[in-house]
Motif scaffolding. Structure first.
Motif, PDB file in Angstrom:
ATOM      1  N   LYS A  73      49.988  37.712 -55.885  1.00 28.81           N
ATOM      2  CA  LYS A  73      48.912  37.668 -56.230  1.00 28.81           C
ATOM      3  C   LYS A  73      48.138  37.542 -57.325  1.00 28.81           C
ATOM      4  CE  LYS A  73      45.585  35.376 -53.146  1.00 28.81           C
ATOM      5  NZ  LYS A  73      45.322  36.199 -52.637  1.00 28.81           N
ATOM      6  N   VAL A  74      47.439  36.905 -58.197  1.00 26.75           N
ATOM      7  CA  VAL A  74      46.357  37.769 -58.972  1.00 26.75           C
ATOM      8  C   VAL A  74      45.223  37.419 -58.435  1.00 26.75           C
ATOM      9  CG1 VAL A  74      44.661  36.562 -60.541  1.00 26.75           C
ATOM     10  CG2 VAL A  74      47.223  36.034 -60.806  1.00 26.75           C
ATOM     11  N   GLY A  75      44.632  38.741 -58.610  1.00 30.31           N
ATOM     12  CA  GLY A  75      43.612  39.356 -57.721  1.00 30.31           C
ATOM     13  C   GLY A  75      44.267  40.234 -56.361  1.00 30.31           C
ATOM     14  N   ASP A  76      45.375  40.364 -56.039  1.00 33.86           N
ATOM     15  CA  ASP A  76      45.456  41.691 -55.462  1.00 33.86           C
ATOM     16  C   ASP A  76      45.387  43.048 -56.565  1.00 33.86           C
ATOM     17  OD1 ASP A  76      45.620  39.667 -53.556  1.00 33.86           O
ATOM     18  OD2 ASP A  76      48.257  39.771 -53.468  1.00 33.86           O
ATOM     19  N   THR A  77      44.609  43.920 -55.668  1.00 29.11           N
ATOM     20  CA  THR A  77      45.227  45.323 -55.872  1.00 29.11           C
ATOM     21  C   THR A  77      46.745  46.268 -55.410  1.00 29.11           C
ATOM     22  OG1 THR A  77      42.995  45.386 -56.023  1.00 29.11           O
ATOM     23  CG2 THR A  77      44.214  48.050 -56.152  1.00 29.11           C
ATOM     24  N   VAL A  96      48.073  55.234 -59.558  1.00 28.11           N
ATOM     25  CA  VAL A  96      47.346  54.017 -59.068  1.00 28.11           C
ATOM     26  C   VAL A  96      47.553  53.359 -58.673  1.00 28.11           C
ATOM     27  CG1 VAL A  96      45.572  56.536 -59.519  1.00 28.11           C
ATOM     28  CG2 VAL A  96      45.602  54.539 -60.890  1.00 28.11           C
ATOM     29  N   PRO A  97      46.374  52.901 -58.047  1.00 32.59           N
ATOM     30  CA  PRO A  97      46.356  51.085 -57.616  1.00 32.59           C
ATOM     31  C   PRO A  97      46.104  50.239 -59.030  1.00 32.59           C
ATOM     32  CG  PRO A  97      45.383  52.158 -55.871  1.00 32.59           C
ATOM     33  CD  PRO A  97      45.138  53.270 -56.637  1.00 32.59           C
ATOM     34  N   HIS A  98      45.995  48.980 -59.806  1.00 35.41           N
ATOM     35  CA  HIS A  98      45.572  48.034 -60.243  1.00 35.41           C
ATOM     36  C   HIS A  98      45.341  46.788 -60.015  1.00 35.41           C
ATOM     37  CE1 HIS A  98      46.264  51.270 -63.122  1.00 35.41           C
ATOM     38  NE2 HIS A  98      47.326  52.043 -63.092  1.00 35.41           N
ATOM     39  N   ASP A 122      58.180  45.509 -59.346  1.00 32.28           N
ATOM     40  CA  ASP A 122      58.293  45.808 -57.989  1.00 32.28           C
ATOM     41  C   ASP A 122      56.611  45.922 -57.651  1.00 32.28           C
ATOM     42  OD1 ASP A 122      60.879  44.681 -57.477  1.00 32.28           O
ATOM     43  OD2 ASP A 122      61.008  46.714 -57.449  1.00 32.28           O
ATOM     44  N   VAL A 123      56.188  45.759 -56.696  1.00 35.10           N
ATOM     45  CA  VAL A 123      54.841  46.383 -56.332  1.00 35.10           C
ATOM     46  C   VAL A 123      54.695  46.753 -54.583  1.00 35.10           C
ATOM     47  CG1 VAL A 123      53.977  45.444 -58.548  1.00 35.10           C
ATOM     48  CG2 VAL A 123      53.849  44.271 -56.230  1.00 35.10           C
ATOM     49  N   GLN A 124      53.555  47.517 -54.891  1.00 37.17           N
ATOM     50  CA  GLN A 124      53.188  47.052 -53.137  1.00 37.17           C
ATOM     51  C   GLN A 124      52.122  47.133 -52.620  1.00 37.17           C
ATOM     52  OE1 GLN A 124      53.457  51.379 -52.202  1.00 37.17           O
ATOM     53  NE2 GLN A 124      52.907  51.295 -49.720  1.00 37.17           N
ATOM     54  N   VAL A 125      51.055  45.802 -52.155  1.00 41.56           N
ATOM     55  CA  VAL A 125      49.534  45.472 -52.343  1.00 41.56           C
ATOM     56  C   VAL A 125      49.228  46.506 -51.197  1.00 41.56           C
ATOM     57  CG1 VAL A 125      48.575  43.773 -51.405  1.00 41.56           C
ATOM     58  CG2 VAL A 125      50.684  43.323 -52.279  1.00 41.56           C
ATOM     59  N   VAL A 126      48.163  46.830 -51.582  1.00 43.86           N
ATOM     60  CA  VAL A 126      47.273  47.940 -51.514  1.00 43.86           C
ATOM     61  C   VAL A 126      45.823  46.808 -50.554  1.00 43.86           C
ATOM     62  CG1 VAL A 126      45.274  49.853 -52.161  1.00 43.86           C
ATOM     63  CG2 VAL A 126      47.560  50.001 -53.387  1.00 43.86           C
ATOM     64  N   SER A 130      41.416  38.896 -51.215  1.00 46.74           N
ATOM     65  CA  SER A 130      39.989  38.069 -50.434  1.00 46.74           C
ATOM     66  C   SER A 130      39.225  39.151 -49.191  1.00 46.74           C
ATOM     67  CB  SER A 130      40.647  37.095 -49.459  1.00 46.74           C
ATOM     68  OG  SER A 130      41.515  37.040 -48.774  1.00 46.74           O
ATOM     69  N   GLU A 131      40.032  40.392 -49.568  1.00 43.88           N
ATOM     70  CA  GLU A 131      39.771  41.649 -49.147  1.00 43.88           C
ATOM     71  C   GLU A 131      38.466  42.014 -49.139  1.00 43.88           C
ATOM     72  OE1 GLU A 131      43.736  41.851 -46.422  1.00 43.88           O
ATOM     73  OE2 GLU A 131      43.210  43.758 -47.934  1.00 43.88           O
TER      74      GLU A 131
END
Length: 131
Positions: A73-77, A96-98, A122-126, A130-131
């Motif tokens: 979701k919005v805000g996730d890296t 690199v992560p974004h 397609d993305v992979q959550v880093v 909230s973390e």
């Protein structure tokens, strides 16, 4: 999906009915209104234009569907594993992560305040926001 009818002149005013968008840019002029179709519990079908419904409510459902599809979701890296069609500013590093800064109902995802954007990537959550 659900369509909330906001037109006080419509017989289903105030109701939230099953339905969906069936045609974009109904008047072919490069903008709204779009055409929606709903079905009452009795089986009656109505067609409505954007100004007769709660378009923000409908868009929120589309965004929720896209958030579920990409798993972020919005805000996730995230790491972008496939951009799809899209683009980026010069020097954007896909290795690199974004941060996801926008997701719209048609699946366009924006990264790092429009440093890059893609249609249905397609993305992979880093990490989650909230973390």
């Amino acid at each position: 999906m659900k369509v909330k009818i906001t037109d006080p002149k419509h017989p289903c005013f105030g109701q939230e009915l099953e339905g969906s968008i069936i045609y974009f840019d109904y008047y072919h002029i490069g903008g709204r209104p779009d055409l929606y179709q709903v079905k009452t519990p009795e089986g009656k079908i109505y067609r409505l234009l954007t100004d007769q419904i709660d378009a923000e409510h409908y868009e929120a459902q589309e965004v929720a569907r896209e958030v579920e599809r990409i798993g972020a979701k919005v805000g996730d890296t995230v790491l972008i594993t496939r951009l799809g069609s899209g683009g980026s500013k010069a020097g954007f590093d896909f290795s690199v992560p974004h941060v996801i800064t926008k997701i719209d109902g048609s699946g366009h995802v924006e990264f790092d305040d429009r440093a890059a954007y893609g249609f249905r990537p397609d993305v992979q959550v880093v990490s989650k926001e909230s973390e």
